[in-house]
Design a protein around this motif. Structure first.
Motif, PDB file in Angstrom:
ATOM      1  N   LYS A 180       0.825  -1.211   0.000  1.00 47.57           N
ATOM      2  CA  LYS A 180       0.000   0.000   0.000  1.00 47.57           C
ATOM      3  C   LYS A 180       0.858   1.261   0.000  1.00 47.57           C
ATOM      4  O   LYS A 180       0.533   2.238  -0.679  1.00 47.57           O
ATOM      5  CB  LYS A 180      -0.916  -0.020   1.225  1.00 47.57           C
ATOM      6  CG  LYS A 180      -1.776   1.223   1.387  1.00 47.57           C
ATOM      7  CD  LYS A 180      -2.640   1.136   2.637  1.00 47.57           C
ATOM      8  CE  LYS A 180      -3.461   2.401   2.819  1.00 47.57           C
ATOM      9  NZ  LYS A 180      -4.320   2.334   4.031  1.00 47.57           N
ATOM     10  N   GLU A 298     -12.561   1.750 -17.508  1.00 44.35           N
ATOM     11  CA  GLU A 298     -12.242   1.637 -16.089  1.00 44.35           C
ATOM     12  C   GLU A 298     -11.059   0.691 -15.905  1.00 44.35           C
ATOM     13  O   GLU A 298     -10.976  -0.357 -16.543  1.00 44.35           O
ATOM     14  CB  GLU A 298     -13.457   1.120 -15.320  1.00 44.35           C
ATOM     15  CG  GLU A 298     -13.260   1.086 -13.814  1.00 44.35           C
ATOM     16  CD  GLU A 298     -14.500   0.643 -13.075  1.00 44.35           C
ATOM     17  OE1 GLU A 298     -14.402   0.347 -11.869  1.00 44.35           O
ATOM     18  OE2 GLU A 298     -15.575   0.585 -13.715  1.00 44.35           O
ATOM     19  N   ILE A 299     -10.159   1.074 -15.014  1.00 45.32           N
ATOM     20  CA  ILE A 299      -8.953   0.281 -14.768  1.00 45.32           C
ATOM     21  C   ILE A 299      -9.061  -0.407 -13.414  1.00 45.32           C
ATOM     22  O   ILE A 299      -9.318   0.243 -12.398  1.00 45.32           O
ATOM     23  CB  ILE A 299      -7.687   1.158 -14.815  1.00 45.32           C
ATOM     24  CG1 ILE A 299      -7.481   1.717 -16.226  1.00 45.32           C
ATOM     25  CG2 ILE A 299      -6.457   0.384 -14.373  1.00 45.32           C
ATOM     26  CD1 ILE A 299      -6.281   2.626 -16.356  1.00 45.32           C
ATOM     27  N   ASN A 300      -8.869  -1.718 -13.419  1.00 46.09           N
ATOM     28  CA  ASN A 300      -8.842  -2.482 -12.176  1.00 46.09           C
ATOM     29  C   ASN A 300      -7.478  -2.287 -11.532  1.00 46.09           C
ATOM     30  O   ASN A 300      -6.462  -2.781 -12.024  1.00 46.09           O
ATOM     31  CB  ASN A 300      -9.096  -3.968 -12.458  1.00 46.09           C
ATOM     32  CG  ASN A 300      -9.163  -4.799 -11.188  1.00 46.09           C
ATOM     33  OD1 ASN A 300      -8.835  -4.320 -10.105  1.00 46.09           O
ATOM     34  ND2 ASN A 300      -9.583  -6.038 -11.319  1.00 46.09           N
ATOM     35  N   GLU A 301      -7.446  -1.548 -10.419  1.00 47.97           N
ATOM     36  CA  GLU A 301      -6.173  -1.179  -9.804  1.00 47.97           C
ATOM     37  C   GLU A 301      -5.335  -2.388  -9.407  1.00 47.97           C
ATOM     38  O   GLU A 301      -4.107  -2.340  -9.428  1.00 47.97           O
ATOM     39  CB  GLU A 301      -6.443  -0.305  -8.573  1.00 47.97           C
ATOM     40  CG  GLU A 301      -5.193   0.284  -7.955  1.00 47.97           C
ATOM     41  CD  GLU A 301      -5.503   1.288  -6.866  1.00 47.97           C
ATOM     42  OE1 GLU A 301      -4.566   1.688  -6.167  1.00 47.97           O
ATOM     43  OE2 GLU A 301      -6.680   1.679  -6.727  1.00 47.97           O
ATOM     44  N   LYS A 302      -5.970  -3.503  -9.069  1.00 56.53           N
ATOM     45  CA  LYS A 302      -5.239  -4.682  -8.630  1.00 56.53           C
ATOM     46  C   LYS A 302      -4.508  -5.372  -9.782  1.00 56.53           C
ATOM     47  O   LYS A 302      -3.662  -6.239  -9.547  1.00 56.53           O
ATOM     48  CB  LYS A 302      -6.192  -5.670  -7.960  1.00 56.53           C
ATOM     49  CG  LYS A 302      -6.778  -5.160  -6.640  1.00 56.53           C
ATOM     50  CD  LYS A 302      -7.679  -6.201  -6.010  1.00 56.53           C
ATOM     51  CE  LYS A 302      -8.243  -5.712  -4.680  1.00 56.53           C
ATOM     52  NZ  LYS A 302      -9.137  -6.711  -4.047  1.00 56.53           N
ATOM     53  N   ILE A 304      -2.919  -3.638 -12.423  1.00 54.58           N
ATOM     54  CA  ILE A 304      -2.165  -2.659 -13.210  1.00 54.58           C
ATOM     55  C   ILE A 304      -0.834  -3.212 -13.706  1.00 54.58           C
ATOM     56  O   ILE A 304      -0.315  -2.750 -14.728  1.00 54.58           O
ATOM     57  CB  ILE A 304      -1.938  -1.351 -12.410  1.00 54.58           C
ATOM     58  CG1 ILE A 304      -1.253  -1.657 -11.078  1.00 54.58           C
ATOM     59  CG2 ILE A 304      -3.235  -0.607 -12.210  1.00 54.58           C
ATOM     60  CD1 ILE A 304      -0.919  -0.403 -10.284  1.00 54.58           C
ATOM     61  N   LYS A 321      -3.644   7.997 -16.138  1.00 54.16           N
ATOM     62  CA  LYS A 321      -4.389   7.295 -15.095  1.00 54.16           C
ATOM     63  C   LYS A 321      -3.538   6.221 -14.424  1.00 54.16           C
ATOM     64  O   LYS A 321      -3.572   6.047 -13.204  1.00 54.16           O
ATOM     65  CB  LYS A 321      -5.653   6.673 -15.696  1.00 54.16           C
ATOM     66  CG  LYS A 321      -6.655   6.154 -14.671  1.00 54.16           C
ATOM     67  CD  LYS A 321      -7.857   5.516 -15.349  1.00 54.16           C
ATOM     68  CE  LYS A 321      -8.657   6.521 -16.136  1.00 54.16           C
ATOM     69  NZ  LYS A 321      -9.899   5.916 -16.700  1.00 54.16           N
ATOM     70  N   LEU A 322      -2.740   5.496 -15.215  1.00 54.40           N
ATOM     71  CA  LEU A 322      -1.879   4.459 -14.650  1.00 54.40           C
ATOM     72  C   LEU A 322      -0.805   5.056 -13.750  1.00 54.40           C
ATOM     73  O   LEU A 322      -0.493   4.509 -12.693  1.00 54.40           O
ATOM     74  CB  LEU A 322      -1.236   3.645 -15.773  1.00 54.40           C
ATOM     75  CG  LEU A 322      -2.143   2.643 -16.499  1.00 54.40           C
ATOM     76  CD1 LEU A 322      -1.452   2.104 -17.742  1.00 54.40           C
ATOM     77  CD2 LEU A 322      -2.520   1.498 -15.573  1.00 54.40           C
ATOM     78  N   GLN A 324      -1.014   7.811 -12.050  1.00 55.42           N
ATOM     79  CA  GLN A 324      -1.659   8.267 -10.823  1.00 55.42           C
ATOM     80  C   GLN A 324      -1.925   7.108  -9.868  1.00 55.42           C
ATOM     81  O   GLN A 324      -1.826   7.271  -8.644  1.00 55.42           O
ATOM     82  CB  GLN A 324      -2.969   8.989 -11.160  1.00 55.42           C
ATOM     83  CG  GLN A 324      -2.774  10.328 -11.847  1.00 55.42           C
ATOM     84  CD  GLN A 324      -4.083  10.942 -12.302  1.00 55.42           C
ATOM     85  OE1 GLN A 324      -5.085  10.253 -12.483  1.00 55.42           O
ATOM     86  NE2 GLN A 324      -4.088  12.250 -12.488  1.00 55.42           N
ATOM     87  N   LEU A 325      -2.240   5.944 -10.404  1.00 52.60           N
ATOM     88  CA  LEU A 325      -2.550   4.795  -9.557  1.00 52.60           C
ATOM     89  C   LEU A 325      -1.319   4.292  -8.802  1.00 52.60           C
ATOM     90  O   LEU A 325      -1.419   3.896  -7.642  1.00 52.60           O
ATOM     91  CB  LEU A 325      -3.137   3.656 -10.400  1.00 52.60           C
ATOM     92  CG  LEU A 325      -4.567   3.860 -10.898  1.00 52.60           C
ATOM     93  CD1 LEU A 325      -4.962   2.749 -11.858  1.00 52.60           C
ATOM     94  CD2 LEU A 325      -5.543   3.913  -9.720  1.00 52.60           C
ATOM     95  N   ASP A 326      -0.153   4.312  -9.436  1.00 50.77           N
ATOM     96  CA  ASP A 326       1.057   3.814  -8.785  1.00 50.77           C
ATOM     97  C   ASP A 326       2.286   4.500  -9.374  1.00 50.77           C
ATOM     98  O   ASP A 326       2.982   3.942 -10.220  1.00 50.77           O
ATOM     99  CB  ASP A 326       1.168   2.302  -8.939  1.00 50.77           C
ATOM    100  CG  ASP A 326       2.208   1.693  -8.007  1.00 50.77           C
ATOM    101  OD1 ASP A 326       3.089   2.435  -7.545  1.00 50.77           O
ATOM    102  OD2 ASP A 326       2.144   0.476  -7.741  1.00 50.77           O
TER     103      ASP A 326
END
Length: 635
Positions: A180, A298-302, A304, A321-322, A324-326
């Motif tokens: 996390k 929509e992107i499934n964060e799990k 990526i 978007k990717l 920003q997610l990680d």
């Protein structure tokens, strides 16, 4: 005689060990930016204790005799030849890359603070499972690098778990928390110490974790081999993650017929239609396929890391978007993607630099590939039109502009403009680091003394204390107005704090300099100066209860800044009273979540400083005070 014999044996033994750990890495200067970055990224995956000697080979046919020579990669600037300067500057980019595994540029004191870990065997003894889960769940955004590194150091399975949390659950909580908060490598190292993770109730989680780690490090063959070691395709799950891995591995093997069959099965059995996976799957099968707006999916964060690997295999442009997610784990795939927009690659490079993934030379090399014409570089007044207001392109523009200046005065002016632009966008550390080579070509003088305070600050923040002191000698007598006087006082404070040898001297040096500083409020109507005064008032009042506080608070009744809940504030006080160090740190982080030091209510800030005076006997206090002063533009 025996003593001398013992010394000689020890010397020979240590020399042989060192020699066995060193290897020469030869980089070809005719490689593209993407090839060089990719190669350096692979080098950075090796053992961090390995000694690496980087050799830049300008002639692939020439045999190396093993001697390592330093090469000066600076481009010689010819007068009245701006086009040549730009071309040479671009060529320089392919040879200045060295290593990508260096950490963020900290001072020696900062590095020792980060690397030193104080292990407390009973760390969680006074914390129960429910409180631990609550606090970790409510920490989502950490803006303090010092507190983030400290939290990551606490997340370790070597400590005993809370009384009502068994060992297996505690280990899983540590792994999930490390993921996390962005330390995937540490999580993987801990996971590799488990004797039999498949025997636990977290078997499925650990399989997904290992697959994701292998995908994130682009070890695709290992990921597919690992997937083949267990047969369960998990067709009944909501997202059919393992089935997607099977489909991806079949594409890598160019077994398209079977991949199409499984993909049809995926679409029939999936409870949730993963449009983003289908988009990537179609692009891998039909590279020329046009899609109107892939960012609408929509992107499934799990998943990526599966998406990132598919992007990289098909050279498909990645999205904002990717990132920003990680930003920690996905910055390198974006940097290395030649099909991705250069502005996003620059943004990813800034994130990678700030997270210690790439160094300044690598970032400079990417800047060189931003295309500006000689006409554009000759007209900096038109920068907004040239860069379309894009911050990342603006950084590259200022950097390239400073590189082509012929005269020391114009070069320094360009560098100062670079710093000013970067500071407005909270990227000044990057600008300081990238401008060091150009700055080193300028000698301090009385004519340049008005710029001395800014130069001193840049050198200090880059760790070059000697050159900072040299510039300070020419700047101390230049104080034509209060603004320049304040800049000089701030630079002196910063320099003195970085020169502290012992932690115990830090507070004394800080208080001495604060007492000598003029009032920060050059204009009482300036809200920024009012906030700085408040910060200094709180810091001074807590660290010195003997002398009169030189900083004043403005008279006002209402306060717009929020304060954390009574529960969190009370929990911080209880943790101080009970010496519950681990829960104290977590409570501080929950109270700060998403905020920087400049946004805190003064009483909230006061409580945190009091808490950090107690936490591990003030172990983090000096670094946090530096962060507070820096984020509030006081130093």
């Amino acid at each position: 005689m025996k003593i001398w014999l013992f010394i000689i044996i020890c010397f020979l033994f240590s020399t042989s060990i060192f020699a066995s750990e060193c290897k020469i890495i030869q980089l070809q200067t005719n490689q593209s930016i993407d090839q060089t970055l990719s190669n350096n990224s692979e080098v950075s995956q090796e053992d961090s204790e390995l000694c690496e000697i980087i050799v830049f080979d300008n002639n692939t046919d020439q045999e190396s005799d093993g001697n390592v020579e330093e090469s000066d990669n600076e481009v010689n600037v010819e007068e009245n030849d701006l086009d040549t300067n730009v071309e040479k500057s671009d060529n320089e980019a392919t040879i200045i890359l060295k290593e990508l595994d260096q950490l963020i540029d900290y001072s020696k004191e900062d590095l020792s603070a980060v690397n030193e870990v104080i292990l407390l065997p009973d760390l969680w003894k006074k914390t129960n499972k429910e409180d631990l889960n609550f606090l970790l769940d409510n920490i989502t955004d950490i803006n303090s690098p010092t507190l983030r590194y400290e939290l990551l150091s606490l997340l370790n399975i070597d400590n005993l778990p809370p009384k009502n949390l068994d060992k297996v659950d505690f280990e899983n909580l540590v792994i999930r928390s490390l993921l996390k908060f962005g330390d995937r490598d540490k999580a993987y190292k801990i996971f590799n110490t488990f004797s039999d993770p498949e025997s636990t109730k977290y078997n499925l989680f650990y399989k997904e974790f290992e697959l994701n780690y292998l995908l994130s490090t682009y070890n695709l063959s290992e990921a597919c081999d690992f997937r083949n070691n267990f047969k369960n395709t998990d067709l009944t799950s909501k997202n059919n993650y393992f089935l997607k891995i099977d489909i991806f591995c079949l594409i890598l093997e160019e077994n398209f017929n079977e991949a199409n069959l499984l993909n049809a099965l995926l679409q029939e059995t999936g409870n949730i239609n993963d449009e983003y996976f289908q988009y990537l799957y179609d692009k891998l099968n039909q590279p020329n396929l046009e899609v109107s707006d892939p960012n609408s999916f929509e992107i499934n964060e799990k998943e990526i890391f599966l998406y990132s690997a598919m992007h990289r295999v098909g050279n498909i442009a990645l999205s904002q978007k990717l990132l920003q997610l990680d930003p920690i784990n996905l910055s390198m795939p974006i940097i290395l993607s030649s099909s991705t927009d250069i502005e996003l690659r620059l943004k990813a490079a800034h994130a990678a630099y700030n997270n210690g993934i790439i160094n300044a030379d690598s970032l400079a090399a990417l800047y060189q590939f931003v295309d500006f014409s000689s006409e554009e570089l000759s007209d900096p007044s038109n920068i907004l039109s040239i860069t379309n207001g894009n911050i990342e392109k603006g950084m590259a523009y200022h950097y390239k502009l400073s590189k082509i200046q012929l005269l020391p005065v114009t070069r320094l002016e360009a560098i100062l403009n670079f710093w000013a632009f970067a500071e407005k966008n909270n990227l000044e550390l990057i600008a300081y680091s990238l401008s060091q080579k150009g700055l080193d070509t300028i000698e301090p003088s009385n004519e340049l003394s008005e710029y001395g305070a800014e130069v001193v600050k840049a050198y200090v923040r880059s760790g070059n204390i000697d050159k900072a002191e040299k510039w300070l000698l020419f700047s101390e007598n230049y104080s034509e107005d209060l603004t320049n006087l304040h800049k000089l006082q701030s630079a002196v404070l910063l320099l003195n704090l970085f020169k502290v040898d012992e932690s115990s001297q830090f507070i004394d040096i800080l208080l001495k300099n604060l007492q000598n500083m003029e009032k920060i409020s050059l204009n009482n109507n300036d809200q920024a100066n009012v906030l700085k005064n408040e910060i200094l008032f709180v810091v001074f009042s807590l660290l010195n209860n003997r002398d009169q506080n030189p900083f004043n608070l403005n008279r006002k009744v209402d306060e717009l800044r929020f304060i954390p809940s009574a529960y969190i504030m009370n929990n911080i006080r209880d943790c101080i009273k009970n010496n519950n160090h681990a829960e104290l740190l977590l409570s501080i982080l929950v109270s700060l979540d998403g905020k920087n030091w400049a946004e805190l209510h003064p009483e909230h800030l006061r409580l945190i400083i009091i808490a950090l005076e107690e936490y591990k006997d003030g172990f983090l206090l000096n670094d946090i005070i530096m962060e507070i002063l820096e984020q509030n533009k006081i130093i």
